[in-house]
Write an enzyme that holds these catalytic residues in place. Structure first.
Site, PDB file in Angstrom:
ATOM      1  CE  LYS A 158      -4.019  -2.214   0.587  1.00 12.47           C
ATOM      2  NZ  LYS A 158      -3.658  -3.641   0.692  1.00 12.47           N
TER       3      LYS A 158
HETATM    4  C1  LIG Z   1      -4.305  -4.776   0.333  1.00 12.14           C
HETATM    5  C2  LIG Z   1      -3.509  -6.009   0.267  1.00 12.14           C
HETATM    6  C3  LIG Z   1      -3.776  -7.004  -0.681  1.00 12.14           C
HETATM    7  C4  LIG Z   1      -4.928  -6.906  -1.625  1.00 12.14           C
HETATM    8  O1  LIG Z   1      -4.755  -5.885  -2.594  1.00 12.14           O
HETATM    9  P1  LIG Z   1      -6.010  -5.324  -3.386  1.00 12.14           P
HETATM   10  O2  LIG Z   1      -5.482  -4.190  -4.169  1.00 12.14           O
HETATM   11  O3  LIG Z   1      -6.994  -4.885  -2.335  1.00 12.14           O
HETATM   12  O4  LIG Z   1      -6.533  -6.429  -4.209  1.00 12.14           O
HETATM   13  C5  LIG Z   1      -2.943  -8.116  -0.718  1.00 12.14           C
HETATM   14  N1  LIG Z   1      -1.926  -8.252   0.147  1.00 12.14           N
HETATM   15  C6  LIG Z   1      -1.639  -7.315   1.069  1.00 12.14           C
HETATM   16  C7  LIG Z   1      -0.519  -7.547   1.998  1.00 12.14           C
HETATM   17  C8  LIG Z   1      -2.412  -6.164   1.158  1.00 12.14           C
HETATM   18  O5  LIG Z   1      -2.118  -5.235   2.074  1.00 12.14           O
END
Ligand SMILES: *Cc1c(COP(=O)(O)O)cnc(C)c1O
Length: 513
Positions: free
Chosen positions: A130
């Site tokens: 993120k």
């Molecule tokens: C948010 C997240 C995901 C999923 O990603 P999306 O964009 O919501 O599909 C997968 N792994 C981790 C560690 C995340 O923080």
């Protein structure tokens, strides 16, 4: 020289043609807005998500991109999608985002292990992917506000399954003229994730434990956005809402960058030939990350399959097989909690592309999802799903994958990355496809230490999570990331709680309205 061509406005700037990309809602609100407006608004009034009206293309030979560093690739891509920002604005945002907050100088290193490539997107401050977008979004957003003359205080709302929350808090902490409010389900996140959030510093940061799950939090945030009366009350008090979730297009576009970057790294290292098609396996929850991969493909990046990896909340696996999206099932809490989601918001953006921009159809399908808890796509849309493959991993399979890769390659994956690894193994068995493949690695093993050690050692671990951080380091020799070294000694600064239907009230309380 300026000429008009369909929706695309081509400007001739210094001899180079620059396509001006405009944005509109997936549900057809007849908007035609700039990227800055879309980023500032977050969500359209008609509840749809903002999408580019046309896709820019990669117009340089990939060979010419391969010597660019991460920031240069970021500029190349962002300049195409966010064409209403000036070059200076974009460069400034990029410089501020991808600096030494990232522990690895490459920002997104690509590691070859066991014949596949792990794209490590977790070297930012919060140890999950993120950070790739949320370290730049605050800059894009504050620049958008300035460009558009927005004087009101921007209130960032975020629902989180664990990682978005911390990354948004970190990104917006003490950013002038903003408040950031994060809703997280305390029962659905790891101890490290929780502790990262409730120890967050910054006068403008607020963290609320919602008595529900991620879907409740996300729905609540969308409801706040769509409540006109509430919006007016906010405006009267000099506040305006925006979103840090991947419903905001400003979250998605920066994620396109690392698909292009990793491709050209493979090219540079001689692992692939020019224009050779590769696969990406993406651990998926809200469908934001994998959608960015799809956008990269639409720009012309040579991608074979986008492999959508889910945990036991496998709505997407079923959807990709059947064309039916059906959320009538139990919400499960798993050892890959950031993917514990049943309503993947960004799928709406994919449906928009699959249906060739049929806004009426999207509206009716989203209506079905709300009322009937399911929808079915048309046969022609189903055919357009060929770019994707879907699979899922059980909690057990996830732990086994962690153990296997550690034993085979001395490489430690977190649980989300392990879900992707398992699904890729399934895919290979089923299809015999030998294309080179990148596993998109979304979190540091240190963020989900308890489960990772369970996988490595086979069995439950009773120790507290901070002891386990040390154990993991001793066991594997992997350095403990700086940002969690003293996490257990940090002061707890947030203890707000609310019920599912109490989100508006708590927002008012936080903002003194
Ligand atoms: C948010 C997240 C995901 C999923 O990603 P999306 O964009 O919501 O599909 C997968 N792994 C981790 C560690 C995340 O923080």
């Amino acid at each position: 020289m300026v000429y008009y061509y369909l929706n695309i406005i081509m400007l001739k700037v210094w001899g180079e043609e620059v396509m001006v990309v405009k944005y509109k809602s997936t549900r057809g609100n007849n908007e035609n807005i700039t990227s800055a407006e879309a980023i500032l608004k977050g969500l359209s009034k008609d509840k749809g998500l903002y999408v580019p009206q046309d896709f820019p293309v990669i117009d340089k030979n990939l060979e010419a991109i391969k010597d660019m560093n991460y920031k240069e690739v970021a500029f190349y891509i962002l300049n195409k999608f966010l064409s209403d920002y000036t070059e200076e604005e974009l460069k400034d945002a990029i410089e501020k985002a991808y600096d030494d907050k990232f522990e690895n100088k490459k920002i997104a290193p690509l590691v070859k292990k066991s014949g596949m490539y792990f794209l490590e997107l977790y070297h930012g401050k919060t140890l999950a992917f993120k950070d790739m977008a949320l370290s730049i979004l605050p800059h894009l957003l504050t620049k958008a506000a300035k460009k558009l003359g927005e004087q009101k205080k921007i209130v960032i709302l975020a629902a989180t399954s664990g990682d978005t929350g911390k990354a948004a808090l970190e990104g917006f902490s003490d950013v002038n003229n903003t408040e950031v409010i994060v809703f997280y389900p305390a029962k659905g996140v790891s101890e490290i994730q929780k502790r990262q959030m409730i120890t967050q510093e910054g006068k403008n940061t607020h963290v609320v434990d919602i008595n529900g799950n991620f879907d409740h939090a996300q729905r609540g945030v969308k409801e706040i956005f769509n409540d006109d009366a509430f919006g007016e009350e906010m405006a009267a008090n000099n506040h305006v809402f925006s979103s840090a979730n991947s419903i905001n297009i400003g979250r998605l576009i920066p994620q396109v960058v690392y698909y292009v970057y990793s491709y050209v790294q493979l090219l540079k290292q001689g692992e692939i030939a020019l224009d050779e098609k590769i696969n990406f396996v993406v651990p998926t929850g809200n469908f934001g990350n994998i959608l960015a991969g799809y956008y990269a493909k639409k720009m012309g990046l040579p991608i074979n399959k986008l492999i959508c990896a889910s945990n036991e909340n496998n709505v997407l696996t079923d959807f990709l097989k059947t064309g039916i999206y059906d959320i009538q099932r139990d919400f499960l809490i798993t050892n890959s909690p950031s993917m514990d989601i049943l309503i993947s918001s960004n799928l709406e953006r994919l449906l928009y592309e699959l249906s060739d921009h049929d806004e009426d159809l999207i509206r009716s399908m989203m209506h079905d999802l709300e009322r009937k808890k399911k929808y079915t796509i048309t046969p022609s849309m189903k055919k357009n799903l060929e770019d994707f493959y879907g699979g899922f991993s059980t909690e057990d399979e996830t732990l086994q994958a962690i153990k296997k890769v550690y034993n085979d390659a001395n490489y430690v994956m977190d649980t989300h990355t392990a879900v992707a690894y398992h699904v890729y193994e399934q895919y290979k068995k089923e299809t015999k496809d030998a294309s080179k493949t990148v596993i998109v690695s979304t979190a540091s093993p240190y963020k989900f230490t308890k489960s990772v050690i369970e996988g490595l050692k086979e069995g439950n671990t009773e120790n507290d999570e901070f002891e386990l951080v040390k154990n993991l380091s001793t066991l594997t020799g992997l350095n403990i990331p700086q940002s969690i070294k003293d996490l257990d000694k940090k002061e707890i600064l947030h203890d707000l709680k609310c019920e599912k239907d109490g989100m508006k009230e708590i927002v008012k309380k936080i903002l003194n309205i």
